[in-house]
Design an enzyme around this catalytic site. Structure first.
Site, mmCIF file in Angstrom:
data_model
loop_
_atom_site.group_PDB
_atom_site.id
_atom_site.type_symbol
_atom_site.label_atom_id
_atom_site.label_comp_id
_atom_site.label_asym_id
_atom_site.label_seq_id
_atom_site.Cartn_x
_atom_site.Cartn_y
_atom_site.Cartn_z
ATOM 1 N N SER A 179 0.785 -1.237 0.000
ATOM 2 C CA SER A 179 0.000 0.000 0.000
ATOM 3 C C SER A 179 0.816 1.285 0.000
ATOM 4 O O SER A 179 0.246 2.370 -0.125
ATOM 5 C CB SER A 179 -0.956 0.018 1.200
ATOM 6 O OG SER A 179 -0.244 0.049 2.421
ATOM 7 N N LYS A 186 -5.837 4.558 8.573
ATOM 8 C CA LYS A 186 -4.766 5.353 7.968
ATOM 9 C C LYS A 186 -5.094 6.843 8.004
ATOM 10 O O LYS A 186 -4.206 7.683 8.189
ATOM 11 C CB LYS A 186 -4.505 4.871 6.539
ATOM 12 C CG LYS A 186 -3.891 3.486 6.504
ATOM 13 C CD LYS A 186 -3.511 3.037 5.108
ATOM 14 C CE LYS A 186 -2.786 1.692 5.181
ATOM 15 N NZ LYS A 186 -2.300 1.247 3.869
#
Length: 362
Positions: free
Chosen positions: A255, A300
């Site tokens: 990611s 996140k």
């Protein structure tokens, strides 16, 4: 004993029993929480995250932070009290254990898989960044791995360059499976290869390998019984015109690809992509620069805002989830490609707070 006292005592004992059960009774859940963020333009553990040699670099400022998620281990057994607390907490997410560790995957297997994905994401980030700058990168199809006890074991090796299968040129990894599965089990398939050691020697000498070999392998039936296989995984290897190293330990998964690629672009071009501002983000990236979705977007966002981010580059496929619970003071910017991200960073440099491709809850 008075009836009222007896009732209260019984209720207390039941409550204690329930609490004990909650503490000692495991539930099939795992927890995700915000992990650390790392500035790809800065340092980690005392050394630059991005290190370039053989090409001119330029000073940078501001932040292009990759973001991470912490997860409980595969062997950790959450109890009912912890699960309830996680469900109620804003800065954590409780998910079914199988979401993080499907099919009984062990923590060791998950760590290995994440390490492989992280390594591949670094390669793709470099290719995408150089592609954005118009710098050509040579690529070739190689044997990534050979399955144990497969027909290819001992004949093909990791790193062998696959030039052709049955005489048909191989230009991308999926070509290999396409040509092999044209055969029936127990039929022979011919690979034209450059052995790994010859390919490595040619690359070190800065030339294309000229010597090829033909190897013949007899296919077998796949474990699913639906096709012929030889037991290899094909992948792509790249030859870069200069060295770009990404130094970051204890991080896994794909990611960070987008943020690595943007950091590389910033290092290789004059001026600042961010204009000195704090930008964070996430997203996988492929060689062509296409940005893909990731897991744990909500965590996140929380981690990025706590670190000081004001803008967050968000994969388009994660936009709905991100927009449904965006931390105050954080502007989401939807991205489909590295080109999208570059265009939005131009607005960030100019100090814009609106007018970005936006995320909407849906």
């Amino acid at each position: 004993m008075p009836r009222r006292t007896a009732t209260m005592l019984a209720s207390t004992l039941v409550l204690i029993a329930l609490l004990c059960a909650g503490v000692f009774f495991p539930v099939p859940y795992a927890e995700m929480s915000p992990g650390p963020t790392v500035n790809t333009l800065g340092e980690a553990d005392g050394e630059p995250v991005l290190q370039v040699s053989g090409h001119k670099t330029y000073p940078t400022s501001g932040n292009l932070n990759m973001t991470t998620v912490r997860v409980t281990g595969a062997d950790y057994r959450m109890n009912l009290v912890e699960a309830v607390y996680g469900w109620l907490a804003h800065d954590s997410v409780v998910v079914p254990h199988d979401t993080l560790y499907p099919n009984g995957k062990t923590e060791e297997q998950s760590t290995q898989e994440n390490a492989e994905e992280f390594s591949q994401s670094q390669e793709s980030a470099k290719v995408a960044a150089l592609g954005q700058l118009g710098i050509p990168v040579a690529s070739r199809v190689v044997v990534s791995s050979v399955q144990k006890d497969s027909p290819a074991e001992g004949t093909l090796h990791a790193g062998d360059v696959i030039k052709a299968v049955d005489g048909a040129p191989v230009r991308q990894p999926q070509d290999v499976a396409k040509y092999v599965t044209k055969h029936k089990p127990k039929e022979r398939v011919v690979f034209t290869i450059v052995p790994a050691k010859d390919a490595a020697a040619a690359e070190k000498a800065g030339r294309e390998p000229t010597t090829t070999q033909q190897v013949t392998i007899t296919t077998r039936t796949s474990d699913e019984g639906d096709r012929a296989i030889v037991g290899i995984q094909a992948g792509t290897d790249h030859t870069f015109p200069f060295t770009v190293d990404i130094k970051l330990a204890d991080v896994g998964g794909p990611s960070a690809g987008l943020m690595f690629s943007l950091g590389i672009v910033d290092k290789l071009t004059p001026g600042d992509l961010t204009g000195g501002r704090f930008v964070a983000g996430t997203g996988t990236i492929d060689d062509a620069g296409k940005v893909g979705p990731i897991g744990g977007i909500e965590m996140k966002l929380v981690g990025a805002r706590k670190a000081g981010a004001r803008y967050f580059l968000t994969p388009a496929d994660n936009c709905a989830a991100a927009a449904s619970d965006t931390p105050e003071g954080l502007t989401l910017i939807k991205v489909n490609t590295i080109k999208d991200a570059m265009a939005s960073l131009e607005k960030v440099r100019e100090g814009a707070t609106t007018g970005f491709p936006s995320c909407s809850a849906g």
